[in-house]
Design an enzyme around this catalytic site. Structure first.
Site, PDB file in Angstrom:
ATOM      1  N   ASP A 107       0.929  -1.299   0.008  1.00 54.10           N
ATOM      2  CA  ASP A 107      -0.008  -0.118   0.126  1.00 54.10           C
ATOM      3  C   ASP A 107       0.731   1.242   0.136  1.00 54.10           C
ATOM      4  O   ASP A 107       1.416   1.513  -1.130  1.00 54.10           O
ATOM      5  CB  ASP A 107      -0.806  -0.065   1.281  1.00 54.10           C
ATOM      6  CG  ASP A 107      -2.095   0.877   1.378  1.00 54.10           C
ATOM      7  OD1 ASP A 107      -2.313   1.723   0.307  1.00 54.10           O
ATOM      8  OD2 ASP A 107      -2.385   1.327   2.259  1.00 54.10           O
ATOM      9  N   PHE A 156     -10.067  -0.266  -0.655  1.00 50.14           N
ATOM     10  CA  PHE A 156      -9.771  -1.130   0.574  1.00 50.14           C
ATOM     11  C   PHE A 156     -10.133  -2.564  -0.274  1.00 50.14           C
ATOM     12  O   PHE A 156     -11.389  -2.787  -0.444  1.00 50.14           O
ATOM     13  CB  PHE A 156     -10.401  -0.624   1.728  1.00 50.14           C
ATOM     14  CG  PHE A 156      -9.683  -1.561   2.653  1.00 50.14           C
ATOM     15  CD1 PHE A 156      -8.659  -1.313   3.515  1.00 50.14           C
ATOM     16  CD2 PHE A 156     -10.451  -2.666   3.183  1.00 50.14           C
ATOM     17  CE1 PHE A 156      -7.986  -2.195   4.458  1.00 50.14           C
ATOM     18  CE2 PHE A 156      -9.878  -3.621   4.172  1.00 50.14           C
ATOM     19  CZ  PHE A 156      -8.657  -3.121   4.502  1.00 50.14           C
ATOM     20  N   ARG A 169     -10.281 -13.338   4.936  1.00 48.03           N
ATOM     21  CA  ARG A 169      -8.933 -13.861   4.519  1.00 48.03           C
ATOM     22  C   ARG A 169      -8.904 -14.954   3.393  1.00 48.03           C
ATOM     23  O   ARG A 169      -8.317 -15.306   2.657  1.00 48.03           O
ATOM     24  CB  ARG A 169      -8.019 -14.082   5.660  1.00 48.03           C
ATOM     25  CG  ARG A 169      -7.650 -12.976   6.357  1.00 48.03           C
ATOM     26  CD  ARG A 169      -6.402 -13.534   7.430  1.00 48.03           C
ATOM     27  NE  ARG A 169      -6.266 -12.489   8.272  1.00 48.03           N
ATOM     28  CZ  ARG A 169      -5.269 -11.210   8.334  1.00 48.03           C
ATOM     29  NH1 ARG A 169      -4.634 -11.218   7.201  1.00 48.03           N
ATOM     30  NH2 ARG A 169      -4.881 -10.405   9.186  1.00 48.03           N
TER      31      ARG A 169
END
Ligand code: IMP
Length: 183
Positions: A107, A156, A169
């Site tokens: 990021d 995001f 996840r």
């Protein structure tokens, strides 16, 4: 878990399980060529990189070893400060090893930049980065990234190891999280 199981939580599916596997196979072929006879050490950064390391390592045709680090960045809220605390260090010694740091996503790059400086002091024979996803619009530091799966928008995302508040996840693909989930 597939995107169909949580259809209302995503605004868009960016990459499916099959697209990720196909790209990973291409990167593995590059690493096979670049690291023939070098027995690279794949360093996974917990927890996000678990899926990438598991799939990349099995897509390789060469021998490799794996080790894990856990880090936490100091910062307020969602802002990374770039100062990193090592929660779990590697078991392996890096001196003389060919090391590939494997990341889920880059990021700002601040966490990884700090980590790379730390690992470089351990005198590996070589030190490279492989990341499955990168947000080019968010990067704040110069990082030489040898292997990139996909460049993605500065939004995001969750799935394939990437979480929001510990969840998602285990989503097989990667998608943009609906703002309704976190607002
Ligand atoms: P950086 O220091 O800003 O590059 O932080 C990278 C870390 O932030 C990654 O290893 C992820 O844990 C987390 N992260 C950054 N962007 C996302 C995202 O879109 N979804 C989930 N986690 C993210």
């Amino acid at each position: 878990m597939d995107s169909a199981d949580i259809a209302n939580d995503l605004t868009e599916v960016l990459y499916t399980k099959d697209q990720i596997a196909a790209r990973l196979a291409e990167l593995a072929a590059e690493i096979d060529r670049d690291y023939a006879d070098k027995n690279p050490l794949l360093v996974g950064v917990l927890n996000g990189a678990v899926m990438v390391v598991a799939d990349l390592s099995r897509a390789l045709k060469i021998h490799c070893e794996m080790d894990w680090m856990a880090v936490s960045s100091y910062g307020s809220g969602t802002q990374t400060s770039g100062v990193v605390r090592i929660l779990k260090d590697l078991n392996a010694h890096l001196a003389g090893r060919h090391v590939i740091v494997v990341e889920d996503i880059i990021d700002t790059g601040l966490t990884l930049s700090y980590l790379m400086q730390n690992l470089a002091t351990r005198e590996p024979a070589s030190l490279q980065i492989m990341t499955m996803f990168r947000k080019p619009a968010a990067i704040q530091v110069e990082l030489d990234i040898a292997y990139v799966g996909f460049d993605i928008p500065n939004q995001f995302v969750v799935g394939y190891g990437l979480d929001y508040a510990g969840r998602y996840r285990n989503l097989t693909g990667v998608g943009i999280l609906s703002p309704a989930i976190y607002s």
